[in-house]
Design an enzyme around this catalytic site. Sequence first.
Site, PDB file in Angstrom:
ATOM      1  N   ASP A 194      -2.426   2.461  -0.661  1.00  0.00           N
ATOM      2  CA  ASP A 194      -1.835   3.387  -1.640  1.00  0.00           C
ATOM      3  C   ASP A 194      -2.616   3.342  -2.950  1.00  0.00           C
ATOM      4  O   ASP A 194      -2.833   4.372  -3.593  1.00  0.00           O
ATOM      5  CB  ASP A 194      -0.361   3.029  -1.881  1.00  0.00           C
ATOM      6  CG  ASP A 194       0.451   3.100  -0.592  1.00  0.00           C
ATOM      7  OD1 ASP A 194       0.271   4.063   0.161  1.00  0.00           O
ATOM      8  OD2 ASP A 194       1.232   2.168  -0.331  1.00  0.00           O
ATOM      9  N   HIS A 221       6.061   1.219   0.832  1.00  0.00           N
ATOM     10  CA  HIS A 221       4.972   1.913   1.510  1.00  0.00           C
ATOM     11  C   HIS A 221       5.504   2.951   2.506  1.00  0.00           C
ATOM     12  O   HIS A 221       5.340   2.817   3.711  1.00  0.00           O
ATOM     13  CB  HIS A 221       4.042   0.908   2.218  1.00  0.00           C
ATOM     14  CG  HIS A 221       2.930   1.590   2.949  1.00  0.00           C
ATOM     15  ND1 HIS A 221       1.910   2.260   2.303  1.00  0.00           N
ATOM     16  CD2 HIS A 221       2.694   1.755   4.270  1.00  0.00           C
ATOM     17  CE1 HIS A 221       1.099   2.790   3.190  1.00  0.00           C
ATOM     18  NE2 HIS A 221       1.554   2.504   4.403  1.00  0.00           N
TER      19      HIS A 221
HETATM   20  N1  LIG Z   1       0.150  -0.811   5.625  1.00  0.00           N
HETATM   21  C1  LIG Z   1      -0.580   0.262   5.676  1.00  0.00           C
HETATM   22  O1  LIG Z   1      -0.989   0.802   4.640  1.00  0.00           O
HETATM   23  C2  LIG Z   1      -1.001   0.851   6.990  1.00  0.00           C
HETATM   24  C3  LIG Z   1      -2.054   1.781   7.048  1.00  0.00           C
HETATM   25  C4  LIG Z   1      -2.442   2.278   8.280  1.00  0.00           C
HETATM   26  C5  LIG Z   1      -1.772   1.863   9.442  1.00  0.00           C
HETATM   27  N2  LIG Z   1      -0.765   0.974   9.366  1.00  0.00           N
HETATM   28  C6  LIG Z   1      -0.061   0.514  10.554  1.00  0.00           C
HETATM   29  O2  LIG Z   1      -0.879  -0.455  11.218  1.00  0.00           O
HETATM   30  C7  LIG Z   1      -0.514  -0.513  12.606  1.00  0.00           C
HETATM   31  C8  LIG Z   1      -1.746  -0.476  13.487  1.00  0.00           C
HETATM   32  O3  LIG Z   1      -2.416   0.761  13.359  1.00  0.00           O
HETATM   33  P1  LIG Z   1      -3.727   1.075  14.254  1.00  0.00           P
HETATM   34  O4  LIG Z   1      -4.178   2.432  13.873  1.00  0.00           O
HETATM   35  O5  LIG Z   1      -4.670  -0.057  14.201  1.00  0.00           O
HETATM   36  O6  LIG Z   1      -3.068   1.125  15.707  1.00  0.00           O
HETATM   37  P2  LIG Z   1      -3.803   0.921  17.115  1.00  0.00           P
HETATM   38  O7  LIG Z   1      -2.858   1.360  18.172  1.00  0.00           O
HETATM   39  O8  LIG Z   1      -5.154   1.541  17.081  1.00  0.00           O
HETATM   40  O9  LIG Z   1      -4.011  -0.660  17.184  1.00  0.00           O
HETATM   41  C9  LIG Z   1      -2.950  -1.538  17.252  1.00  0.00           C
HETATM   42  C10 LIG Z   1      -3.392  -2.764  18.027  1.00  0.00           C
HETATM   43  O10 LIG Z   1      -2.283  -3.650  18.107  1.00  0.00           O
HETATM   44  C11 LIG Z   1      -2.328  -4.250  19.366  1.00  0.00           C
HETATM   45  N3  LIG Z   1      -1.048  -4.817  19.740  1.00  0.00           N
HETATM   46  C12 LIG Z   1       0.054  -4.215  20.252  1.00  0.00           C
HETATM   47  N4  LIG Z   1       1.000  -5.125  20.503  1.00  0.00           N
HETATM   48  C13 LIG Z   1       0.505  -6.318  20.121  1.00  0.00           C
HETATM   49  C14 LIG Z   1       1.006  -7.643  20.136  1.00  0.00           C
HETATM   50  N5  LIG Z   1       2.225  -7.927  20.588  1.00  0.00           N
HETATM   51  N6  LIG Z   1       0.201  -8.628  19.683  1.00  0.00           N
HETATM   52  C15 LIG Z   1      -1.039  -8.366  19.222  1.00  0.00           C
HETATM   53  N7  LIG Z   1      -1.565  -7.138  19.205  1.00  0.00           N
HETATM   54  C16 LIG Z   1      -0.799  -6.132  19.653  1.00  0.00           C
HETATM   55  C17 LIG Z   1      -2.758  -3.133  20.306  1.00  0.00           C
HETATM   56  O11 LIG Z   1      -3.237  -3.643  21.537  1.00  0.00           O
HETATM   57  C18 LIG Z   1      -3.815  -2.454  19.470  1.00  0.00           C
HETATM   58  O12 LIG Z   1      -5.096  -2.996  19.730  1.00  0.00           O
HETATM   59  C19 LIG Z   1       0.451   0.660  12.802  1.00  0.00           C
HETATM   60  O13 LIG Z   1       1.775   0.184  12.799  1.00  0.00           O
HETATM   61  C20 LIG Z   1       0.196   1.542  11.600  1.00  0.00           C
HETATM   62  O14 LIG Z   1       1.297   2.353  11.285  1.00  0.00           O
HETATM   63  C21 LIG Z   1      -0.357   0.461   8.161  1.00  0.00           C
HETATM   64  O1  LIG Z   2       0.742   6.934   7.454  1.00  0.00           O
HETATM   65  C1  LIG Z   2       0.763   6.082   8.341  1.00  0.00           C
HETATM   66  O2  LIG Z   2       1.508   6.163   9.316  1.00  0.00           O
HETATM   67  C2  LIG Z   2      -0.189   4.932   8.274  1.00  0.00           C
HETATM   68  C3  LIG Z   2      -0.235   4.247   6.947  1.00  0.00           C
HETATM   69  O3  LIG Z   2       1.001   3.776   6.541  1.00  0.00           O
HETATM   70  C4  LIG Z   2      -0.883   5.075   5.877  1.00  0.00           C
HETATM   71  O4  LIG Z   2      -0.384   5.098   4.762  1.00  0.00           O
HETATM   72  O5  LIG Z   2      -1.950   5.659   6.149  1.00  0.00           O
END
Ligand SMILES: NC(=O)c1ccc[n+]([C@@H]2O[C@H](COP(=O)([O-])OP(=O)(O)OC[C@H]3O[C@@H](n4cnc5c(N)ncnc54)[C@H](O)[C@@H]3O)[C@@H](O)[C@H]2O)c1
Ligand SMILES: O=C(O)C[C@H](O)C(=O)O
Length: 357
Positions: A194, A221
Site C-alpha cells: 500500500d 489492508h
Molecule cells: N499483503 C499483501 O499486500 C498482498 C499482496 C498480494 C497478494 N497477497 C496475498 O498473498 C497470497 C499469495 O498470493 P500469490 O499470488 O503468491 O498466490 P499463488 O497461488 O501464486 O501462490 C501461493 C502459494 O502458496 C502455496 N500454498 C498453498 N497452501 C500452502 C500451505 N499449506 N503451505 C505452504 N504453501 C502453501 C501454493 O502452493 C502456492 O505456491 C494470497 O493470499 C494473496 O491474496 C497479499
Molecule cells: O488485491 C489483492 O487481492 C492482493 C493484494 O492484497 C493487493 O493489494 O494487491
Amino acid sequence: MQPLSAEVHQRIARISAHLNPPNLQMGEGSVLERSSCRAKGGAPGFKVAILGAAGGIGQPLAMLMKMNPLVSVLHLYDVVNAPGVTADISHMDTGAVVRGFLGQSELEAALTGMDLVIIPAGIPRKPGMTRDDLFKINAGIVRTLCEGIAKCCPNAIVNLISNPVNSTVPIAAEVFKKAGTYDPKKLLGVTSLDVVRANTFVAEVLGLDPREVDVPVVGGHAGVTILPLLSQVKPPCSFTQEETEYLTKRIQDGGTEVVEAKKGAGSATLSMAYAAVKFADACLKGLRGDAGVVACAFVASQVTELPFFASKVRLGRTGAEEVYQLGPLNEYERIGLVKAKKELAESIQKGVSFIRN
Ligand SMILES: NC(=O)c1ccc[n+]([C@@H]2O[C@H](COP(=O)([O-])OP(=O)(O)OC[C@H]3O[C@@H](n4cnc5c(N)ncnc54)[C@H](O)[C@@H]3O)[C@@H](O)[C@H]2O)c1
Ligand SMILES: O=C(O)C[C@H](O)C(=O)O
C-alpha cells in the site's frame, strides 16, 4: 567423428549427475544438503524462511531475498514445486545458502532456527472477489503454518502476507497465544505494498521521482481500511479535493486494479515481492540493531481502540519496538478513519473467532 575417451565419458557422467541430482529434494545426506554444507563457510547473516515459496509472490520474493546480503540461509517451503524453485534459485552466485522443503512433513525442518519467517502462502483473488472471500481457505493455511512457527521458531519475526491480512494477523496472534509463545512485537502484517503504491501514485501527481516520496498508509489492508494520510506526505505538499479523492481511491483499489488486469490469473505478485523484500530488509536491519528503521505494518496496537491497526512502527532487535501515533489528521482522513475502523473491527473479530470458537 573421433570416439570419446574414457576420461571424457567420466566427465560427462559427473556433469549429468549434477544436472539430475538423484535426491535434490532435501534431507540429510542429499546432494542439496551436502552442497549447502559446503557453502556454510560463507557470509554471516540471518536465517529466513519463505512459506509459499513456489507461488506467484514466493518465487520473485525468494529470488530477491537470495540477493539480500543480510541473509545467510534461505529456506524455501511450499506444498508444491519447492525442489524446482530451490534448484533454480540456488544457482545464483550470492551469499545465502538455499534449501528447499516440500510438504507438511518438512515444515518443521524448514522452520527450525529461523530468525524471520515470511508467509505468502494461500490462494489469491480472482476478479469479482473481495479479500475476505479468501478467508475460508487461507485461514486454515495460516493456522497450520503458525502452529509450526510456535513449535519450531517461537522467537522468529513473522511477516504475514496471506490475505485477508486484516483477519490472518489476528488468527496468527491467537495461535501463538494458545501455544504460549505470543510476542506482539514479532507479528507483523505486511502492508508495504500500500505504501509502495501510494508513493508511486502520489509521485505521478506531483511530478516527482517516487523514491523521493513518503506516504504513510494506516488502518488495514483491504478497501476502505487502507487509509493513506495525504496530509502527511513527505516532501510537504498539498492536494486539491479532486486529487485527494482520486489518490485515496486509487491507493485503496490498487489490488483490485491488478486483479482485474490479470483477468483471473491472480493478483499482484511482482510489486508485492518488491514490497515484501523492502519490508523484510527493514526487519532484518532492525534485528541487526540499526537505528531509526521505520516502516508501516499491521500490528498489535493501542493507537486506536482496535487491538490491531496499521501505522508506522520502529523496527529493532526485538521486532516492532515502538508503534507510532497517527499524528494530526484532516477532516477527510478523520471520516476515512471512522469507516476503516468499522470494517477492521469485523475482520479482526472474524479472525479471532476462527481460532477461539
Ligand atoms: N499483503 C499483501 O499486500 C498482498 C499482496 C498480494 C497478494 N497477497 C496475498 O498473498 C497470497 C499469495 O498470493 P500469490 O499470488 O503468491 O498466490 P499463488 O497461488 O501464486 O501462490 C501461493 C502459494 O502458496 C502455496 N500454498 C498453498 N497452501 C500452502 C500451505 N499449506 N503451505 C505452504 N504453501 C502453501 C501454493 O502452493 C502456492 O505456491 C494470497 O493470499 C494473496 O491474496 C497479499
Ligand atoms: O488485491 C489483492 O487481492 C492482493 C493484494 O492484497 C493487493 O493489494 O494487491
